[in-house]
Design a protein around this motif. Structure first.
Motif, PDB file in Angstrom:
ATOM      1  N   THR A   9       0.887  -1.104  -0.133  1.00 57.36           N
ATOM      2  CA  THR A   9      -0.085  -0.122  -0.109  1.00 57.36           C
ATOM      3  C   THR A   9       0.921   1.279  -0.226  1.00 57.36           C
ATOM      4  OG1 THR A   9      -1.565   1.441   1.265  1.00 57.36           O
ATOM      5  CG2 THR A   9      -0.228  -0.052   2.530  1.00 57.36           C
ATOM      6  N   ASN A  11       0.118   3.750   1.988  1.00 57.11           N
ATOM      7  CA  ASN A  11      -0.212   4.457   3.263  1.00 57.11           C
ATOM      8  C   ASN A  11       0.077   3.377   4.246  1.00 57.11           C
ATOM      9  OD1 ASN A  11      -0.909   5.529   5.545  1.00 57.11           O
ATOM     10  ND2 ASN A  11      -3.020   6.183   4.512  1.00 57.11           N
ATOM     11  N   GLY A  14      -2.550   3.034   6.791  1.00 57.58           N
ATOM     12  CA  GLY A  14      -3.818   3.186   6.378  1.00 57.58           C
ATOM     13  C   GLY A  14      -4.799   2.135   6.501  1.00 57.58           C
ATOM     14  N   ASN A  15      -5.783   2.235   5.541  1.00 62.86           N
ATOM     15  CA  ASN A  15      -7.034   1.315   5.668  1.00 62.86           C
ATOM     16  C   ASN A  15      -6.579  -0.120   5.544  1.00 62.86           C
ATOM     17  OD1 ASN A  15      -8.429   3.506   6.130  1.00 62.86           O
ATOM     18  ND2 ASN A  15      -9.257   3.564   3.804  1.00 62.86           N
ATOM     19  N   THR A  16      -5.711  -0.541   4.547  1.00 63.73           N
ATOM     20  CA  THR A  16      -5.017  -1.918   4.122  1.00 63.73           C
ATOM     21  C   THR A  16      -4.429  -2.540   5.247  1.00 63.73           C
ATOM     22  OG1 THR A  16      -5.443  -0.951   2.028  1.00 63.73           O
ATOM     23  CG2 THR A  16      -4.355  -3.426   2.295  1.00 63.73           C
ATOM     24  N   PRO A  71      -4.919  -2.166  -1.131  1.00 59.50           N
ATOM     25  CA  PRO A  71      -5.888  -1.413  -1.631  1.00 59.50           C
ATOM     26  C   PRO A  71      -6.230  -1.496  -3.062  1.00 59.50           C
ATOM     27  CG  PRO A  71      -3.946  -0.118  -1.500  1.00 59.50           C
ATOM     28  CD  PRO A  71      -3.523  -1.362  -1.267  1.00 59.50           C
ATOM     29  N   VAL A  72      -7.675  -1.035  -3.352  1.00 61.88           N
ATOM     30  CA  VAL A  72      -7.892  -1.133  -4.940  1.00 61.88           C
ATOM     31  C   VAL A  72      -7.481   0.467  -5.221  1.00 61.88           C
ATOM     32  CG1 VAL A  72      -9.845  -0.757  -6.456  1.00 61.88           C
ATOM     33  CG2 VAL A  72      -9.893  -2.429  -4.539  1.00 61.88           C
ATOM     34  N   TYR A  73      -6.566   0.507  -6.110  1.00 63.71           N
ATOM     35  CA  TYR A  73      -6.190   1.646  -6.661  1.00 63.71           C
ATOM     36  C   TYR A  73      -6.412   1.701  -8.277  1.00 63.71           C
ATOM     37  CZ  TYR A  73      -3.262   2.945  -2.514  1.00 63.71           C
ATOM     38  OH  TYR A  73      -2.951   3.290  -1.302  1.00 63.71           O
ATOM     39  N   TRP A  74      -7.524   2.306  -8.731  1.00 65.17           N
ATOM     40  CA  TRP A  74      -7.889   2.578 -10.059  1.00 65.17           C
ATOM     41  C   TRP A  74      -8.124   1.157 -10.371  1.00 65.17           C
ATOM     42  CZ3 TRP A  74      -9.913   6.795 -11.266  1.00 65.17           C
ATOM     43  CH2 TRP A  74      -9.525   8.014 -10.789  1.00 65.17           C
ATOM     44  N   TYR A  75      -8.966   0.515  -9.788  1.00 68.61           N
ATOM     45  CA  TYR A  75      -9.595  -0.636 -10.098  1.00 68.61           C
ATOM     46  C   TYR A  75      -8.709  -2.130 -10.177  1.00 68.61           C
ATOM     47  CZ  TYR A  75     -12.584   2.772 -11.758  1.00 68.61           C
ATOM     48  OH  TYR A  75     -13.431   3.857 -12.024  1.00 68.61           O
ATOM     49  N   THR A 112      -8.926  -3.382   0.200  1.00 73.95           N
ATOM     50  CA  THR A 112      -9.828  -2.238   0.736  1.00 73.95           C
ATOM     51  C   THR A 112     -10.114  -1.184  -0.379  1.00 73.95           C
ATOM     52  OG1 THR A 112      -7.918  -0.691   1.456  1.00 73.95           O
ATOM     53  CG2 THR A 112      -8.902  -2.266   3.188  1.00 73.95           C
ATOM     54  N   GLY A 113     -11.227  -0.639  -0.359  1.00 78.27           N
ATOM     55  CA  GLY A 113     -11.807   0.363  -1.366  1.00 78.27           C
ATOM     56  C   GLY A 113     -12.732   1.392  -0.883  1.00 78.27           C
ATOM     57  N   ALA A 114     -13.203   2.338  -1.751  1.00 77.59           N
ATOM     58  CA  ALA A 114     -14.230   3.392  -1.243  1.00 77.59           C
ATOM     59  C   ALA A 114     -15.264   3.037  -1.773  1.00 77.59           C
ATOM     60  CB  ALA A 114     -13.830   4.787  -1.836  1.00 77.59           C
ATOM     61  N   GLN A 115     -15.445   2.105  -3.006  1.00 79.71           N
ATOM     62  CA  GLN A 115     -16.764   1.632  -3.499  1.00 79.71           C
ATOM     63  C   GLN A 115     -17.215   0.599  -2.897  1.00 79.71           C
ATOM     64  OE1 GLN A 115     -18.176   3.002  -6.162  1.00 79.71           O
ATOM     65  NE2 GLN A 115     -16.470   4.574  -6.023  1.00 79.71           N
ATOM     66  N   TYR A 142     -13.001  -8.213   1.469  1.00 73.05           N
ATOM     67  CA  TYR A 142     -13.046  -6.791   1.003  1.00 73.05           C
ATOM     68  C   TYR A 142     -13.790  -5.779   2.187  1.00 73.05           C
ATOM     69  CZ  TYR A 142     -14.023  -2.364  -1.878  1.00 73.05           C
ATOM     70  OH  TYR A 142     -14.171  -1.156  -2.307  1.00 73.05           O
TER      71      TYR A 142
HETATM   72  C1  LIG Z   1      -4.843   6.433  -6.146  1.00 70.60           C
HETATM   73  C2  LIG Z   1      -6.109   5.864  -5.570  1.00 70.60           C
HETATM   74  C3  LIG Z   1      -6.679   5.326  -6.449  1.00 70.60           C
HETATM   75  C4  LIG Z   1      -8.082   4.807  -6.074  1.00 70.60           C
HETATM   76  N1  LIG Z   1      -8.907   4.091  -6.688  1.00 70.60           N
HETATM   77  C5  LIG Z   1     -10.076   3.657  -6.376  1.00 70.60           C
HETATM   78  C6  LIG Z   1     -10.769   2.666  -6.989  1.00 70.60           C
HETATM   79  O1  LIG Z   1     -10.569   2.449  -8.259  1.00 70.60           O
HETATM   80  N2  LIG Z   1     -11.942   2.000  -6.291  1.00 70.60           N
HETATM   81  C7  LIG Z   1     -12.235   2.154  -5.024  1.00 70.60           C
HETATM   82  O2  LIG Z   1     -13.107   1.659  -4.674  1.00 70.60           O
HETATM   83  N3  LIG Z   1     -11.462   2.940  -4.271  1.00 70.60           N
HETATM   84  C8  LIG Z   1     -10.414   3.483  -4.851  1.00 70.60           C
HETATM   85  N4  LIG Z   1      -9.385   4.269  -3.967  1.00 70.60           N
HETATM   86  C9  LIG Z   1      -9.812   4.414  -2.875  1.00 70.60           C
HETATM   87  C10 LIG Z   1      -8.869   3.441  -1.892  1.00 70.60           C
HETATM   88  O3  LIG Z   1      -9.023   2.152  -2.348  1.00 70.60           O
HETATM   89  C11 LIG Z   1      -9.417   3.244  -0.427  1.00 70.60           C
HETATM   90  O4  LIG Z   1      -9.437   4.572   0.308  1.00 70.60           O
HETATM   91  C12 LIG Z   1      -8.535   2.222   0.556  1.00 70.60           C
HETATM   92  O5  LIG Z   1      -9.186   2.010   1.687  1.00 70.60           O
HETATM   93  C13 LIG Z   1      -7.220   2.830   0.629  1.00 70.60           C
HETATM   94  O6  LIG Z   1      -6.358   1.805   1.229  1.00 70.60           O
HETATM   95  P1  LIG Z   1      -4.916   2.387   1.989  1.00 70.60           P
HETATM   96  O7  LIG Z   1      -5.263   3.390   3.225  1.00 70.60           O
HETATM   97  O8  LIG Z   1      -4.113   1.103   2.103  1.00 70.60           O
HETATM   98  O9  LIG Z   1      -4.160   3.288   0.792  1.00 70.60           O
HETATM   99  C14 LIG Z   1      -8.322   4.825  -4.643  1.00 70.60           C
HETATM  100  C15 LIG Z   1      -7.468   5.710  -3.862  1.00 70.60           C
HETATM  101  C16 LIG Z   1      -6.396   5.980  -4.355  1.00 70.60           C
HETATM  102  C17 LIG Z   1      -5.328   6.822  -3.304  1.00 70.60           C
END
Ligand SMILES: Cc1cc2nc3c(=O)[nH]c(=O)nc-3n(C[C@H](O)[C@H](O)[C@H](O)COP(=O)(O)O)c2cc1C
Length: 181
Positions: A9, A11, A14-16, A71-75, A112-115, A142
């Protein structure tokens, strides 16, 4: 089953990482953050063969269950995890001896992700790659961190996923063998 969680990750706190730590604390698993090591991009000439990649591989080969946390970063998986996955190619070429030792080990994925749901495409590279190593898939868990929810609500939802992962990965299945009384 002795277990390691490999976190990739951007972070470190962070969340993950929180998701991974909660599951690790519950089950006594070890956690390794890829970012604590020097792992360079895949190189066709293997000029990076003395970086930390092989060291991590040797470490995780001590475990029966390997959990990848990203984490999910851009899918997709994080860049940290992707660099690690690209380097798995070294285990099909210059270090086949190590690659073979993954056969029949178990693996799972935490993300982890925002969706509300992880995109369907997210899990595919994990599954398709681990197929090369003949590893056994144990599940994808997830945790949804909504920007519309309070931090404590997100934490609560994450703990539910920890519970689900723990039940699915670690609770002993009742024996299916019939007993003769
Ligand atoms: C560069 C970037 C891209 C992201 N893309 C997505 C995404 O495609 N789908 C989603 O659900 N969340 C997306 N997010 C939100 C993160 O997946 C979410 O906040 C995650 O829990 C972050 O984990 P972390 O704290 O380990 O970075 C994105 C966040 C970042 C910073």
């Amino acid at each position: 089953m002795n277990t390691v969680i490999l976190v990739g990750t951007s972070n470190a706190q962070g969340n993950t990482r929180r998701f991974a730590d909660e599951l690790a604390n519950k089950q006594g698993a070890d956690v390794i953050d890829i970012s604590d090591f020097d792992i360079f991009f895949y190189d066709y000439e293997h000029r990076n063969r003395h970086d930390d990649f092989i060291r991590i591989i040797e470490d995780i080969l001590d475990y029966e269950l390997i959990i990848f946390a990203s984490p999910v970063y851009w899918y997709a998986m994080s860049a940290q995890m992707k660099v690690f996955f690209d380097r798995l190619s070294d285990l099909l070429t210059v270090r086949k001896d190590l690659g073979r030792r993954f056969k029949d080990k178990h693996y799972a994925v935490l993300s982890t992700g925002a969706q509300p749901l992880a995109p369907e495409c997210f899990i595919e590279p994990f599954k398709l790659t681990m197929d090369y190593f003949d590893m056994q898939f144990r599940g994808h868990f997830y945790a949804h961190y909504s920007t519309l929810e309070t931090e404590s609500n997100n934490h609560f939802l994450m703990l539910r996923q920890v519970e689900q992962a723990a039940n699915s990965l670690f609770v002993q299945q009742p024996s299916t063998a019939s007993s003769i009384s």
